[in-house]
Every structure is written in C-alpha cells, then in structure tokens.
Design a protein around this motif. Structure first.
Motif, PDB file in Angstrom:
ATOM      1  N   GLN A  83      24.655 -12.069   2.135  1.00  0.00           N
ATOM      2  CA  GLN A  83      24.944 -12.106   0.697  1.00  0.00           C
ATOM      3  C   GLN A  83      25.422 -10.748   0.180  1.00  0.00           C
ATOM      4  OE1 GLN A  83      22.286 -13.385   2.367  1.00  0.00           O
ATOM      5  NE2 GLN A  83      20.910 -14.402   0.953  1.00  0.00           N
ATOM      6  N   LEU A 127      33.376  -9.797   0.603  1.00  0.00           N
ATOM      7  CA  LEU A 127      34.210 -10.931   0.962  1.00  0.00           C
ATOM      8  C   LEU A 127      35.533 -10.440   1.541  1.00  0.00           C
ATOM      9  CD1 LEU A 127      33.681 -13.311  -2.076  1.00  0.00           C
ATOM     10  CD2 LEU A 127      32.834 -13.622   0.251  1.00  0.00           C
ATOM     11  N   ARG A 130      31.960 -16.752  -2.582  1.00  0.00           N
ATOM     12  CA  ARG A 130      30.788 -16.519  -1.735  1.00  0.00           C
ATOM     13  C   ARG A 130      29.907 -17.770  -1.683  1.00  0.00           C
ATOM     14  NH1 ARG A 130      28.726 -12.015  -0.037  1.00  0.00           N
ATOM     15  NH2 ARG A 130      30.034 -10.766  -1.404  1.00  0.00           N
ATOM     16  N   LYS A 141      35.263 -15.918   5.708  1.00  0.00           N
ATOM     17  CA  LYS A 141      35.346 -15.421   4.329  1.00  0.00           C
ATOM     18  C   LYS A 141      34.682 -14.063   4.153  1.00  0.00           C
ATOM     19  CE  LYS A 141      33.337 -18.702   2.018  1.00  0.00           C
ATOM     20  NZ  LYS A 141      32.927 -19.681   0.995  1.00  0.00           N
ATOM     21  N   TYR A 142      33.897 -13.642   5.133  1.00  0.00           N
ATOM     22  CA  TYR A 142      33.112 -12.422   4.995  1.00  0.00           C
ATOM     23  C   TYR A 142      33.758 -11.263   5.739  1.00  0.00           C
ATOM     24  CZ  TYR A 142      29.859 -15.596   2.930  1.00  0.00           C
ATOM     25  OH  TYR A 142      29.307 -16.525   2.097  1.00  0.00           O
TER      26      TYR A 142
END
Length: 154
Positions: A94, A98, A108, A121-122
């Motif tokens: 978390q 991104l 996210r 996506k990270y």
C-alpha cells in the motif's frame, strides 16, 4: 599491424566466445498471453501496451515470465508469522508508488482480490537480485529473481 590483429582477435574472442549468466525461461512463457495477462498489461501500460510490450517479443516474454513464474501470493497465517522477525518489518504494498508512467488513471488496490489484483500497477523491482517480499493486507506478495545460467556461445 601485428598489434591491430591482436586487438581484433581479442575483441572477437570476447564477442564469440563469451560466457556469462543468461536468463533461463520456463517453457510456459512460450504459450500465448492469457486474456487476464493481456488485460493486466493494458491496465499498466495504457495506450503504450502495443508498442512497448505486444510488439516487443522479448519484453512480452519477460512479462509472461514475471507474471507466471516469479510473482507468488501467499495468504498470511498470522499465528505462524507474528513472531518471526523477518516478517515484522516487511514493506507494505500500500506504501509503494504506482507505476503510472504510461497510464495516469491507474488506481491502487485497497484489498487483495485474486481476480482483479495487478502487480504490474506497482512501481516495484521486476528484476530483483534476491527474493523481495511485500505485505498486502493478509497476504505476502513475493517477487522472485529471474533464473540465470551460463550458456557457452560457439
């Protein structure tokens, strides 16, 4: 003249007799992208997916290897891991940025859902030297290094 010949011969031996670590792909990367994998790439790369991935066979193969063989998701058994020092200070997914370079509308994930989670996506290292582990809620996301081996060129 003899010095030039020796330099050329030496350079040729470097190019043609080279050995070194090369990426070893599992056979499963030869299979076409699944619809899910294709959607993950499009989500991460947006309108650049075709040019940056689908038209680049090595990049596509590398991403298939990453998604199929080097990302492992394991449900966290808190009773088993709560007292293990190694797992106390894992980076939280978390808190990782991104990867929105090509698609600024990337969102996210708030919770882990196997059918919608997209590791692409990270902004993580896709090619770590050693295993990297992230915690995401009740899950460990493990990124494995690429398999490497030595191949002797002829």
């Amino acid at each position: 003249m003899k010095q030039i010949f020796l330099i050329v011969a030496f350079m040729g031996s470097l190019v043609f007799g080279q050995t070194g670590p090369h990426v070893i792909f599992d056979a499963n990367v030869d299979a076409p992208l699944t619809a899910r994998e294709r959607a993950m790439i499009v989500e991460a790369f947006g309108d650049k997916a075709q040019a940056y991935v689908f038209d680049q066979p090595f990049t596509e193969r590398d991403l298939k290897d990453f998604l199929r063989n080097r990302v492992k998701v394991i449900r966290l058994d808190r009773a088993k891991y709560q007292n293990e020092p190694m797992y106390q200070n894992l980076p939280q997914l978390q808190n990782v940025g991104l990867y929105d370079v090509h698609n600024s509308s990337v969102i996210r994930d708030m919770v882990y859902n196997e059918s919608t989670f997209n590791i692409l996506k990270y902004d993580i290292n896709h090619h770590p030297v050693k295993e990297e582990i992230y915690q995401f809620g009740d899950y460990f996301i493990t990124i494995l290094p690429q398999k490497r081996g030595t191949i002797k060129r002829r």
